[in-house]
Design a protein around this motif. Structure first.
Motif, PDB file in Angstrom:
ATOM      1  N   VAL A  29      10.487 -18.954  22.158  1.00  0.00           N
ATOM      2  CA  VAL A  29      10.517 -17.443  22.042  1.00  0.00           C
ATOM      3  C   VAL A  29      11.199 -17.623  20.763  1.00  0.00           C
ATOM      4  N   GLN A  30      11.700 -18.700  20.303  1.00  0.00           N
ATOM      5  CA  GLN A  30      12.795 -19.084  18.771  1.00  0.00           C
ATOM      6  C   GLN A  30      11.784 -18.919  18.432  1.00  0.00           C
ATOM      7  N   VAL A  31      10.754 -19.631  18.182  1.00  0.00           N
ATOM      8  CA  VAL A  31       9.759 -19.747  17.249  1.00  0.00           C
ATOM      9  C   VAL A  31       9.341 -18.373  16.394  1.00  0.00           C
ATOM     10  N   LEU A  32       8.982 -17.342  18.257  1.00  0.00           N
ATOM     11  CA  LEU A  32       8.350 -16.110  17.496  1.00  0.00           C
ATOM     12  C   LEU A  32       8.867 -15.638  17.651  1.00  0.00           C
ATOM     13  N   ASN A  33      10.438 -15.463  17.464  1.00  0.00           N
ATOM     14  CA  ASN A  33      11.640 -14.847  16.399  1.00  0.00           C
ATOM     15  C   ASN A  33      11.814 -15.239  15.026  1.00  0.00           C
ATOM     16  N   ARG A  34      11.472 -16.681  14.685  1.00  0.00           N
ATOM     17  CA  ARG A  34      11.728 -16.819  13.693  1.00  0.00           C
ATOM     18  C   ARG A  34      10.696 -17.001  12.425  1.00  0.00           C
ATOM     19  N   PHE A  35       9.832 -17.191  13.538  1.00  0.00           N
ATOM     20  CA  PHE A  35       8.915 -17.191  12.186  1.00  0.00           C
ATOM     21  C   PHE A  35       7.342 -16.833  12.067  1.00  0.00           C
ATOM     22  N   SER A  36       7.199 -16.061  13.517  1.00  0.00           N
ATOM     23  CA  SER A  36       6.348 -15.350  13.357  1.00  0.00           C
ATOM     24  C   SER A  36       5.973 -14.123  12.581  1.00  0.00           C
ATOM     25  N   THR A  37       4.819 -12.973  11.754  1.00  0.00           N
ATOM     26  CA  THR A  37       4.128 -11.759  11.273  1.00  0.00           C
ATOM     27  C   THR A  37       4.810 -10.833  11.918  1.00  0.00           C
ATOM     28  N   ARG A  38       4.958 -10.804  12.895  1.00  0.00           N
ATOM     29  CA  ARG A  38       4.693  -9.759  14.345  1.00  0.00           C
ATOM     30  C   ARG A  38       6.469  -9.622  15.012  1.00  0.00           C
ATOM     31  N   GLY A  39       7.299 -10.912  13.905  1.00  0.00           N
ATOM     32  CA  GLY A  39       8.482 -10.687  14.533  1.00  0.00           C
ATOM     33  C   GLY A  39       9.425 -10.627  15.906  1.00  0.00           C
ATOM     34  N   ILE A  40      10.097  -9.386  16.631  1.00  0.00           N
ATOM     35  CA  ILE A  40      10.617  -9.238  17.258  1.00  0.00           C
ATOM     36  C   ILE A  40       9.664  -8.720  18.400  1.00  0.00           C
ATOM     37  N   GLU A  41       8.088  -8.316  18.048  1.00  0.00           N
ATOM     38  CA  GLU A  41       7.036  -7.402  18.956  1.00  0.00           C
ATOM     39  C   GLU A  41       6.152  -8.523  19.351  1.00  0.00           C
ATOM     40  N   ASP A  42       6.239 -10.001  19.168  1.00  0.00           N
ATOM     41  CA  ASP A  42       5.738 -10.719  20.177  1.00  0.00           C
ATOM     42  C   ASP A  42       6.721 -11.313  20.678  1.00  0.00           C
ATOM     43  N   GLY A  86       1.254 -13.484  40.449  1.00  0.00           N
ATOM     44  CA  GLY A  86       1.602 -14.327  41.286  1.00  0.00           C
ATOM     45  C   GLY A  86       0.606 -15.150  40.186  1.00  0.00           C
ATOM     46  N   ASN A  87       0.642 -15.258  39.336  1.00  0.00           N
ATOM     47  CA  ASN A  87       0.025 -16.661  38.163  1.00  0.00           C
ATOM     48  C   ASN A  87       1.229 -17.156  38.270  1.00  0.00           C
ATOM     49  N   SER A  88       0.609 -18.365  39.106  1.00  0.00           N
ATOM     50  CA  SER A  88       2.008 -19.697  38.963  1.00  0.00           C
ATOM     51  C   SER A  88       1.616 -20.396  37.723  1.00  0.00           C
ATOM     52  N   ASP A  89       0.460 -20.078  36.951  1.00  0.00           N
ATOM     53  CA  ASP A  89      -0.173 -21.092  35.844  1.00  0.00           C
ATOM     54  C   ASP A  89       0.043 -21.414  35.385  1.00  0.00           C
ATOM     55  N   ALA A  90       0.989 -20.274  34.818  1.00  0.00           N
ATOM     56  CA  ALA A  90       1.225 -19.549  33.031  1.00  0.00           C
ATOM     57  C   ALA A  90       2.488 -21.120  32.216  1.00  0.00           C
ATOM     58  N   HIS A  91       0.919 -22.000  31.849  1.00  0.00           N
ATOM     59  CA  HIS A  91       1.989 -22.656  31.485  1.00  0.00           C
ATOM     60  C   HIS A  91       1.942 -22.729  30.066  1.00  0.00           C
ATOM     61  N   LEU A  92       2.702 -23.289  29.320  1.00  0.00           N
ATOM     62  CA  LEU A  92       2.874 -23.653  28.035  1.00  0.00           C
ATOM     63  C   LEU A  92       1.427 -23.766  27.184  1.00  0.00           C
ATOM     64  N   LYS A  93       0.267 -23.915  28.011  1.00  0.00           N
ATOM     65  CA  LYS A  93      -1.203 -24.224  27.228  1.00  0.00           C
ATOM     66  C   LYS A  93      -1.696 -22.713  26.935  1.00  0.00           C
ATOM     67  N   ASN A  94      -1.007 -21.683  27.393  1.00  0.00           N
ATOM     68  CA  ASN A  94      -1.908 -20.120  28.046  1.00  0.00           C
ATOM     69  C   ASN A  94      -1.312 -19.764  27.510  1.00  0.00           C
ATOM     70  N   PHE A  95       0.046 -19.881  26.024  1.00  0.00           N
ATOM     71  CA  PHE A  95       0.398 -19.517  25.130  1.00  0.00           C
ATOM     72  C   PHE A  95      -0.128 -19.553  23.971  1.00  0.00           C
ATOM     73  N   SER A  96      -0.594 -19.325  22.759  1.00  0.00           N
ATOM     74  CA  SER A  96      -0.970 -20.068  21.607  1.00  0.00           C
ATOM     75  C   SER A  96      -0.596 -18.899  20.431  1.00  0.00           C
ATOM     76  N   MET A  97      -0.791 -19.603  19.596  1.00  0.00           N
ATOM     77  CA  MET A  97      -0.676 -18.878  17.940  1.00  0.00           C
ATOM     78  C   MET A  97      -1.608 -18.742  16.918  1.00  0.00           C
ATOM     79  N   MET A 114       1.558 -18.622   8.491  1.00  0.00           N
ATOM     80  CA  MET A 114       2.452 -18.432   9.152  1.00  0.00           C
ATOM     81  C   MET A 114       2.043 -17.616  10.828  1.00  0.00           C
ATOM     82  N   PRO A 115       2.652 -18.059  11.677  1.00  0.00           N
ATOM     83  CA  PRO A 115       1.996 -18.033  13.218  1.00  0.00           C
ATOM     84  C   PRO A 115       2.213 -16.206  13.754  1.00  0.00           C
ATOM     85  N   GLU A 116       1.601 -15.798  14.752  1.00  0.00           N
ATOM     86  CA  GLU A 116       2.112 -15.091  15.991  1.00  0.00           C
ATOM     87  C   GLU A 116       1.516 -15.158  16.689  1.00  0.00           C
ATOM     88  N   LEU A 117       1.898 -15.004  17.944  1.00  0.00           N
ATOM     89  CA  LEU A 117       0.955 -14.341  19.361  1.00  0.00           C
ATOM     90  C   LEU A 117      -0.281 -14.362  19.383  1.00  0.00           C
TER      91      LEU A 117
END
Length: 304
Positions: free
Chosen positions: A108-121, A136-147, A154-157
């Motif tokens: 979340v800190q990376v998204l807030n600081r660096f994302s081109t879409r800022g707070i929307e991401d 009930g998606n208990s498999d929402a691990h870190l590899k299921n979020f990408s930039m 600059m990244p975006e979600l």
């Protein structure tokens, strides 16, 4: 489909032999997620028989089964767009994808600081995590979020992908890590989301609004649309595994009639929408400003 020397434009997620229930599961969950406000990767179910040039797959998996065709979002007009998942971003090995809360705070800190879409991401992150809890998606691990790096710097979600009702999968009780996460999700409250926001230096107001909006959209739209989704080949009304009954409750907390038919995910599990009134502290609660506010809960249990 990929051809050597050219960029592919879709990912084909295949069923197991003779059973495409997980394909239907993911398709329905992705559509429900979109209704609740998640920016999803576009996907559709396609009969295996239409997979041109791969007769061996048609024979092996069954001509009447379906695969999930997911449009690739890491493609530009003429080239691939660089993409990295949150494990890569946070310098974790793939085996650490279930790393704990502190790494989601860092994301979340990376998204807030660096994302081109800022707070929307940042909002998208909280919307997506709310949907994961509701479904009930208990498999929402870190590899299921990408930039994605559209400008190369600059990244975006990225669009959301792989949203599945894990608690409805056959054999769910044997998935130790997912069972533990599911137990946490069933106890999760809005304060857990606000805590992540606070730790990341994000206004709690932003997280609260994102969660509230997501629950509101799910309450309004899921019962209307879920009955329209197709069912897989193999469905059964009884379950020996975990399922997610979402039951309606009225403003007094009493159980009210279900407003949508059951949807069967997998060969032996089902899914209904369950709402709780504001004031209940057992799940996603905390919206008490108005008497008609509501909360949504998800529980793994056998259907009656």
């Amino acid at each position: 489909m990929p051809v050597k020397g050219t960029l592919s434009d879709l990912i084909a997620k295949l069923p197991v032999k003779g059973d495409d229930s997980q394909v239907f599961n993911e398709y329905a969950c992705m559509q429900l997620a979109a209704l609740a406000g998640v920016n999803i990767a576009q996907c559709r179910m396609v009969p295996i028989r239409e997979m041109a040039g791969r007769p061996e797959l048609v024979e092996a998996l069954g001509a009447d089964t379906h695969f999930l065709a997911v449009d690739r979002f890491d493609r530009g007009p003429s080239s691939a767009v660089h993409m990295e998942d949150a494990c890569q971003l946070l310098r974790l090995m793939s085996g650490q994808k279930y790393a704990g809360r502190e790494y989601f705070v860092r994301l979340v800190q990376v998204l807030n600081r660096f994302s081109t879409r800022g707070i929307e991401d940042v909002r998208q992150f909280f919307i997506c995590q709310t949907v994961n809890t509701l479904l009930g998606n208990s498999d929402a691990h870190l590899k299921n979020f990408s930039m994605l790096y559209h400008n190369g710097l600059m990244p975006e979600l990225s669009s959301a992908y792989g949203i599945v009702c894990v608690a409805a999968l056959p054999g769910f009780q044997g998935f130790g890590t997912n069972v533990a996460i599911d137990q946490y999700q069933r106890k999760e409250t809005v304060d857990d989301f606000l805590s992540v926001a606070k730790s990341a230096g994000i206004s709690e107001r932003i997280a609260r609004a994102a969660v509230k909006q997501t629950v509101s959209r799910a309450r309004e739209l899921w019962p209307k649309r879920s009955p329209t989704y197709p069912l897989p080949m193999r469905c059964a009304p009884k379950s020996s595994y975990g399922s997610i009954p979402f039951r309606w409750r009225d403003s007094g907390g009493r159980r009210a009639p279900a407003r949508c038919r059951d949807i069967f995910f997998g060969s032996d599990a089902y899914f209904r929408v369950n709402l709780r009134p504001a004031g209940h502290l057992s799940h996603l609660t905390g919206y008490t400003a108005h008497q008609d506010n509501y909360e949504t809960t998800a529980h793994a249990a056998n259907p009656s």
